[in-house]
Design a protein around this motif. Structure first.
Motif, PDB file in Angstrom:
ATOM      1  N   GLY A  51      -4.402 -10.257  -6.596  1.00 49.07           N
ATOM      2  CA  GLY A  51      -3.559  -9.136  -6.199  1.00 49.07           C
ATOM      3  C   GLY A  51      -4.213  -7.774  -6.142  1.00 49.07           C
ATOM      4  O   GLY A  51      -3.582  -6.805  -5.751  1.00 49.07           O
ATOM      5  N   LEU A  52      -5.481  -7.654  -6.528  1.00 51.85           N
ATOM      6  CA  LEU A  52      -6.162  -6.363  -6.480  1.00 51.85           C
ATOM      7  C   LEU A  52      -6.861  -6.214  -5.135  1.00 51.85           C
ATOM      8  O   LEU A  52      -7.580  -7.113  -4.698  1.00 51.85           O
ATOM      9  CB  LEU A  52      -7.184  -6.245  -7.610  1.00 51.85           C
ATOM     10  N   TYR A  53      -6.625  -5.067  -4.476  1.00 49.14           N
ATOM     11  CA  TYR A  53      -7.199  -4.820  -3.157  1.00 49.14           C
ATOM     12  C   TYR A  53      -7.854  -3.453  -3.097  1.00 49.14           C
ATOM     13  O   TYR A  53      -7.383  -2.500  -3.711  1.00 49.14           O
ATOM     14  CB  TYR A  53      -6.108  -4.855  -2.073  1.00 49.14           C
ATOM     15  N   PRO A 113      -7.678   4.224   7.999  1.00 56.95           N
ATOM     16  CA  PRO A 113      -8.395   4.807   9.132  1.00 56.95           C
ATOM     17  C   PRO A 113      -8.743   6.282   8.899  1.00 56.95           C
ATOM     18  O   PRO A 113      -9.786   6.758   9.327  1.00 56.95           O
ATOM     19  CB  PRO A 113      -7.421   4.681  10.298  1.00 56.95           C
ATOM     20  N   LYS A 114      -7.842   7.001   8.210  1.00 61.74           N
ATOM     21  CA  LYS A 114      -8.092   8.405   7.857  1.00 61.74           C
ATOM     22  C   LYS A 114      -7.796   8.565   6.380  1.00 61.74           C
ATOM     23  O   LYS A 114      -6.887   7.947   5.846  1.00 61.74           O
ATOM     24  CB  LYS A 114      -7.184   9.340   8.646  1.00 61.74           C
ATOM     25  N   GLY A 115      -8.564   9.385   5.707  1.00 58.55           N
ATOM     26  CA  GLY A 115      -8.340   9.618   4.289  1.00 58.55           C
ATOM     27  C   GLY A 115      -9.345   8.854   3.430  1.00 58.55           C
ATOM     28  O   GLY A 115     -10.322   8.296   3.929  1.00 58.55           O
ATOM     29  N   GLU A 116      -9.082   8.849   2.137  1.00 62.79           N
ATOM     30  CA  GLU A 116     -10.016   8.258   1.183  1.00 62.79           C
ATOM     31  C   GLU A 116      -9.588   6.851   0.772  1.00 62.79           C
ATOM     32  O   GLU A 116      -8.396   6.566   0.687  1.00 62.79           O
ATOM     33  CB  GLU A 116     -10.086   9.136  -0.067  1.00 62.79           C
ATOM     34  N   PRO A 117     -10.562   5.973   0.499  1.00 61.80           N
ATOM     35  CA  PRO A 117     -10.249   4.617   0.033  1.00 61.80           C
ATOM     36  C   PRO A 117      -9.579   4.652  -1.342  1.00 61.80           C
ATOM     37  O   PRO A 117      -9.819   5.556  -2.142  1.00 61.80           O
ATOM     38  CB  PRO A 117     -11.612   3.942  -0.062  1.00 61.80           C
ATOM     39  N   TYR A 118      -8.751   3.652  -1.615  1.00 56.50           N
ATOM     40  CA  TYR A 118      -8.057   3.586  -2.898  1.00 56.50           C
ATOM     41  C   TYR A 118      -7.817   2.133  -3.294  1.00 56.50           C
ATOM     42  O   TYR A 118      -7.921   1.219  -2.478  1.00 56.50           O
ATOM     43  CB  TYR A 118      -6.729   4.349  -2.835  1.00 56.50           C
ATOM     44  N   TRP A 119      -7.516   1.942  -4.571  1.00 61.48           N
ATOM     45  CA  TRP A 119      -7.194   0.617  -5.106  1.00 61.48           C
ATOM     46  C   TRP A 119      -5.690   0.410  -5.039  1.00 61.48           C
ATOM     47  O   TRP A 119      -4.915   1.315  -5.301  1.00 61.48           O
ATOM     48  CB  TRP A 119      -7.657   0.487  -6.553  1.00 61.48           C
ATOM     49  N   MET A 120      -5.291  -0.826  -4.711  1.00 65.66           N
ATOM     50  CA  MET A 120      -3.886  -1.179  -4.614  1.00 65.66           C
ATOM     51  C   MET A 120      -3.676  -2.529  -5.304  1.00 65.66           C
ATOM     52  O   MET A 120      -4.519  -3.422  -5.210  1.00 65.66           O
ATOM     53  CB  MET A 120      -3.485  -1.292  -3.143  1.00 65.66           C
ATOM     54  N   LEU A 121      -2.583  -2.651  -6.024  1.00 63.82           N
ATOM     55  CA  LEU A 121      -2.246  -3.903  -6.702  1.00 63.82           C
ATOM     56  C   LEU A 121      -0.952  -4.441  -6.121  1.00 63.82           C
ATOM     57  O   LEU A 121       0.050  -3.731  -6.053  1.00 63.82           O
ATOM     58  CB  LEU A 121      -2.077  -3.662  -8.206  1.00 63.82           C
ATOM     59  N   ARG A 122      -0.985  -5.712  -5.679  1.00 65.28           N
ATOM     60  CA  ARG A 122       0.219  -6.383  -5.189  1.00 65.28           C
ATOM     61  C   ARG A 122       0.700  -7.328  -6.269  1.00 65.28           C
ATOM     62  O   ARG A 122      -0.086  -8.062  -6.856  1.00 65.28           O
ATOM     63  CB  ARG A 122      -0.086  -7.174  -3.922  1.00 65.28           C
ATOM     64  N   TYR A 123       2.006  -7.309  -6.524  1.00 63.17           N
ATOM     65  CA  TYR A 123       2.570  -8.191  -7.549  1.00 63.17           C
ATOM     66  C   TYR A 123       3.970  -8.611  -7.130  1.00 63.17           C
ATOM     67  O   TYR A 123       4.560  -8.032  -6.216  1.00 63.17           O
ATOM     68  CB  TYR A 123       2.584  -7.499  -8.912  1.00 63.17           C
ATOM     69  N   THR A 124       4.482  -9.638  -7.782  1.00 56.91           N
ATOM     70  CA  THR A 124       5.810 -10.152  -7.476  1.00 56.91           C
ATOM     71  C   THR A 124       6.653 -10.164  -8.734  1.00 56.91           C
ATOM     72  O   THR A 124       6.214 -10.642  -9.775  1.00 56.91           O
ATOM     73  CB  THR A 124       5.716 -11.583  -6.906  1.00 56.91           C
ATOM     74  N   ILE A 125       7.859  -9.617  -8.635  1.00 57.29           N
ATOM     75  CA  ILE A 125       8.837  -9.679  -9.714  1.00 57.29           C
ATOM     76  C   ILE A 125      10.060 -10.378  -9.130  1.00 57.29           C
ATOM     77  O   ILE A 125      10.649  -9.888  -8.166  1.00 57.29           O
ATOM     78  CB  ILE A 125       9.208  -8.282 -10.246  1.00 57.29           C
ATOM     79  N   GLY A 126      10.422 -11.494  -9.748  1.00 60.97           N
ATOM     80  CA  GLY A 126      11.498 -12.292  -9.177  1.00 60.97           C
ATOM     81  C   GLY A 126      11.020 -12.847  -7.861  1.00 60.97           C
ATOM     82  O   GLY A 126      10.025 -13.552  -7.796  1.00 60.97           O
ATOM     83  N   LYS A 186      10.686 -10.596  -5.177  1.00 66.70           N
ATOM     84  CA  LYS A 186      10.320  -9.410  -4.405  1.00 66.70           C
ATOM     85  C   LYS A 186       8.863  -9.046  -4.626  1.00 66.70           C
ATOM     86  O   LYS A 186       8.409  -8.892  -5.750  1.00 66.70           O
ATOM     87  CB  LYS A 186      11.203  -8.230  -4.788  1.00 66.70           C
ATOM     88  N   ARG A 187       8.149  -8.872  -3.532  1.00 64.33           N
ATOM     89  CA  ARG A 187       6.753  -8.465  -3.595  1.00 64.33           C
ATOM     90  C   ARG A 187       6.684  -6.951  -3.593  1.00 64.33           C
ATOM     91  O   ARG A 187       7.365  -6.275  -2.830  1.00 64.33           O
ATOM     92  CB  ARG A 187       5.982  -9.015  -2.410  1.00 64.33           C
ATOM     93  N   ARG A 188       5.867  -6.419  -4.472  1.00 64.25           N
ATOM     94  CA  ARG A 188       5.700  -4.967  -4.618  1.00 64.25           C
ATOM     95  C   ARG A 188       4.229  -4.600  -4.495  1.00 64.25           C
ATOM     96  O   ARG A 188       3.351  -5.429  -4.711  1.00 64.25           O
ATOM     97  CB  ARG A 188       6.188  -4.510  -5.983  1.00 64.25           C
ATOM     98  N   GLU A 189       3.979  -3.346  -4.205  1.00 64.58           N
ATOM     99  CA  GLU A 189       2.618  -2.809  -4.167  1.00 64.58           C
ATOM    100  C   GLU A 189       2.609  -1.496  -4.926  1.00 64.58           C
ATOM    101  O   GLU A 189       3.547  -0.719  -4.847  1.00 64.58           O
ATOM    102  CB  GLU A 189       2.163  -2.561  -2.725  1.00 64.58           C
ATOM    103  N   ILE A 190       1.532  -1.276  -5.670  1.00 63.17           N
ATOM    104  CA  ILE A 190       1.367  -0.030  -6.395  1.00 63.17           C
ATOM    105  C   ILE A 190      -0.052   0.476  -6.163  1.00 63.17           C
ATOM    106  O   ILE A 190      -1.007  -0.296  -6.160  1.00 63.17           O
ATOM    107  CB  ILE A 190       1.674  -0.199  -7.906  1.00 63.17           C
ATOM    108  N   THR A 191      -0.167   1.769  -5.935  1.00 62.43           N
ATOM    109  CA  THR A 191      -1.486   2.390  -5.766  1.00 62.43           C
ATOM    110  C   THR A 191      -2.022   2.759  -7.138  1.00 62.43           C
ATOM    111  O   THR A 191      -1.319   3.378  -7.942  1.00 62.43           O
ATOM    112  CB  THR A 191      -1.365   3.652  -4.897  1.00 62.43           C
ATOM    113  N   LEU A 192      -3.264   2.363  -7.403  1.00 63.50           N
ATOM    114  CA  LEU A 192      -3.868   2.618  -8.719  1.00 63.50           C
ATOM    115  C   LEU A 192      -4.718   3.881  -8.743  1.00 63.50           C
ATOM    116  O   LEU A 192      -4.931   4.451  -9.785  1.00 63.50           O
ATOM    117  CB  LEU A 192      -4.705   1.411  -9.145  1.00 63.50           C
TER     118      LEU A 192
END
Length: 76
Positions: free
Chosen positions: A44-46, A51-64, A66-72
């Motif tokens: 889940g870690l990406y 295309p524009k802006g700075e790279p960042y880390w994102m975590l995808r997870y599932t609760i129940g 529903k799939r969620r994403e959070i920026t780290l």
């Protein structure tokens, strides 16, 4: 459980499949290339390179069900 001697040590093993994890050099090369995309590290870690802006880390997870994403945070 089978033994996989051919899998490099930087590989994550999960449910009978494996995915190579992102190393520092790989992340640096992806950022330098500037190719937009989402690059998975496994479980889940990406690394997200927009295309524009700075790279960042994102975590995808599932609760129940529903799939969620959070920026780290930004990659420095």
């Amino acid at each position: 459980m089978a033994v996989y001697n051919h899998i490099p040590p930087t590989t994550i093993f999960h449910q009978d499949r494996y995915m190579a994890s992102l190393t520092v050099r790989t992340v640096q090369a992806l950022i330098k290339a500037g190719e937009p995309g989402k690059y998975g590290d496994g479980r889940g870690l990406y690394l997200k390179v927009p295309p524009k802006g700075e790279p960042y880390w994102m975590l995808r997870y599932t609760i129940g069900s529903k799939r969620r994403e959070i920026t780290l945070g930004k990659v420095y």
